[in-house]
Design a protein around this motif. Sequence first.
Motif, mmCIF file in Angstrom:
data_model
loop_
_atom_site.group_PDB
_atom_site.id
_atom_site.type_symbol
_atom_site.label_atom_id
_atom_site.label_comp_id
_atom_site.label_asym_id
_atom_site.label_seq_id
_atom_site.Cartn_x
_atom_site.Cartn_y
_atom_site.Cartn_z
ATOM 1 N N HIS A 159 0.830 -1.201 0.000
ATOM 2 C CA HIS A 159 0.000 0.000 0.000
ATOM 3 C C HIS A 159 0.868 1.256 0.000
ATOM 4 O O HIS A 159 0.589 2.224 -0.728
ATOM 5 C CB HIS A 159 -0.920 0.006 1.220
ATOM 6 N N GLN A 160 1.925 1.257 0.800
ATOM 7 C CA GLN A 160 2.817 2.405 0.849
ATOM 8 C C GLN A 160 3.517 2.622 -0.491
ATOM 9 O O GLN A 160 3.737 3.758 -0.920
ATOM 10 C CB GLN A 160 3.853 2.225 1.964
ATOM 11 N N GLN A 161 3.857 1.517 -1.152
ATOM 12 C CA GLN A 161 4.510 1.653 -2.453
ATOM 13 C C GLN A 161 3.558 2.233 -3.490
ATOM 14 O O GLN A 161 3.952 3.044 -4.331
ATOM 15 C CB GLN A 161 5.028 0.293 -2.905
ATOM 16 N N LEU A 162 2.295 1.814 -3.440
ATOM 17 C CA LEU A 162 1.319 2.346 -4.384
ATOM 18 C C LEU A 162 1.126 3.854 -4.178
ATOM 19 O O LEU A 162 0.966 4.623 -5.125
ATOM 20 C CB LEU A 162 -0.021 1.636 -4.219
ATOM 21 N N LEU A 163 1.142 4.283 -2.913
ATOM 22 C CA LEU A 163 0.987 5.697 -2.619
ATOM 23 C C LEU A 163 2.218 6.503 -2.990
ATOM 24 O O LEU A 163 2.132 7.716 -3.168
ATOM 25 C CB LEU A 163 0.685 5.891 -1.121
ATOM 26 N N GLU A 164 3.367 5.810 -3.131
ATOM 27 C CA GLU A 164 4.646 6.470 -3.389
ATOM 28 C C GLU A 164 4.871 7.621 -2.404
ATOM 29 O O GLU A 164 5.045 8.784 -2.774
ATOM 30 C CB GLU A 164 4.719 6.973 -4.827
ATOM 31 N N LEU A 165 4.851 7.278 -1.113
ATOM 32 C CA LEU A 165 5.069 8.268 -0.077
ATOM 33 C C LEU A 165 6.446 8.890 -0.198
ATOM 34 O O LEU A 165 7.399 8.230 -0.617
ATOM 35 C CB LEU A 165 4.938 7.615 1.300
ATOM 36 N N ASN A 166 6.541 10.173 0.206
ATOM 37 C CA ASN A 166 7.871 10.741 0.274
ATOM 38 C C ASN A 166 8.573 10.213 1.522
ATOM 39 O O ASN A 166 7.946 9.629 2.411
ATOM 40 C CB ASN A 166 7.827 12.273 0.248
ATOM 41 N N LEU A 167 9.851 10.424 1.592
ATOM 42 C CA LEU A 167 10.662 9.852 2.665
ATOM 43 C C LEU A 167 10.244 10.372 4.033
ATOM 44 O O LEU A 167 10.249 9.633 5.022
ATOM 45 C CB LEU A 167 12.137 10.160 2.408
ATOM 46 N N LEU A 168 9.853 11.650 4.087
ATOM 47 C CA LEU A 168 9.414 12.238 5.354
ATOM 48 C C LEU A 168 8.192 11.510 5.901
ATOM 49 O O LEU A 168 8.151 11.112 7.069
ATOM 50 C CB LEU A 168 9.095 13.725 5.151
ATOM 51 N N ASP A 169 7.182 11.291 5.055
ATOM 52 C CA ASP A 169 5.966 10.597 5.487
ATOM 53 C C ASP A 169 6.216 9.109 5.718
ATOM 54 O O ASP A 169 5.628 8.500 6.621
ATOM 55 C CB ASP A 169 4.858 10.788 4.448
ATOM 56 N N GLY A 170 7.076 8.526 4.886
ATOM 57 C CA GLY A 170 7.381 7.103 5.052
ATOM 58 C C GLY A 170 8.028 6.821 6.389
ATOM 59 O O GLY A 170 7.693 5.844 7.071
ATOM 60 N N LEU A 171 8.979 7.655 6.805
ATOM 61 C CA LEU A 171 9.611 7.491 8.111
ATOM 62 C C LEU A 171 8.599 7.704 9.234
ATOM 63 O O LEU A 171 8.594 6.986 10.234
ATOM 64 C CB LEU A 171 10.771 8.470 8.254
ATOM 65 N N ALA A 172 7.729 8.683 9.055
ATOM 66 C CA ALA A 172 6.741 8.990 10.090
ATOM 67 C C ALA A 172 5.794 7.824 10.320
ATOM 68 O O ALA A 172 5.361 7.575 11.446
ATOM 69 C CB ALA A 172 5.960 10.242 9.706
#
Length: 367
Positions: A287-300
């Motif tokens: 799911h996170q990959q589909l959203l292509e989160l930025n690094l800031l949100d991914g770490l959060a």
Amino acid sequence: MPIIKQFHKWASLLVGIQMVIWLITGLFFNLMDFNFFSGNTYRDLSRPAINPAEQQKLIPIEQALNTHQEALEPVSQVKLITMLEQPYYLLAHNLPAHHYWPVNATLINANTGKIQHIDENFAQQIAVKSYIGTGKVSRIEKLPPPFSDVPKERNNLWRIDFTDDVATSVYINEHTGRIVAHVNDWRRFRDIMFMLHFMDYQREGSFNNVFAIVFGFIALTLSVSGMIWLVQLIASGQLRFSLNALRHKLTLKNNNEKAPLTPESPHQITINNHHGERLKRVELTEHQQLLELNLLDGLAQHNLSLTSDCGGGGSCGLCRVKLTKSSPVHPAEREKLSKKQLEQGVRLACQHACTGVSEVQLLRPLT
């Protein structure tokens, strides 16, 4: 682009504040009791009619007009009204489209044929007759427009104040003797809510004012600047849409590149440099990959929060991390980072997608 971002940020703040004001005032208007906030708490709303038998005894209007022919201006309209239980001919010398527009009129007593002027004593009698409270008259004054209590009114008015629990004021038209309004503290509060809702900060009594026009322009330019920013993000590769969920590993290192990062709490990271343990790996979900989160949100999302004041807009420059030196440099990074920092691989976490990063080095304690 920096100017557009700054404008977009401040315009968003202004529009957001007004949206909150609309929400609060709109809720108030839906829940308020109109009669309670009308200002008529102590107003006698009865309208006495002229007795048909008494009407036959009145001086004919033609006789009244002939008597005062030299003193009167041309008459456009004649009305028979009752005031203080007496009949009067109201002679209108102009016909304004609205009752609050400037009016020129003359009152003639229909019993005596004499012209009645709305002086201080007569205005006080009208106000007291319309008042059913226990307060006493505390002040009488004739005022020119504009009026904060009746902002639309364009005629001179008599204001009669009463000493009651809601600070009632009665406004009487100087020319016609018409009771323009009873106003008290509850109505004044309602009028403040109307002022906020319609952005009528100049108290013109209209929603078609300069503040509403300027706000509409700001809202329009907010939309345009948002579209420009969106196009810029897509063009620079900072915003991408993907339908393929690829497995991707995200490796986190501390500033010394040896000790593991272990989440101790949702807002803290414990950095241990003394045990030689394996480096921690965080695996992104599909799911996170589909959203292509930025690094800031991914770490959060893994309870590893970097410092950020702008929420990932690239305007504060606080979410600094170290990536590979070959990592792409985005416009926001050129504005916030020095040339030396960029050459060292320092980047802003909010400007890079998680799926484009294989290794990241933290440069400051996590919050």
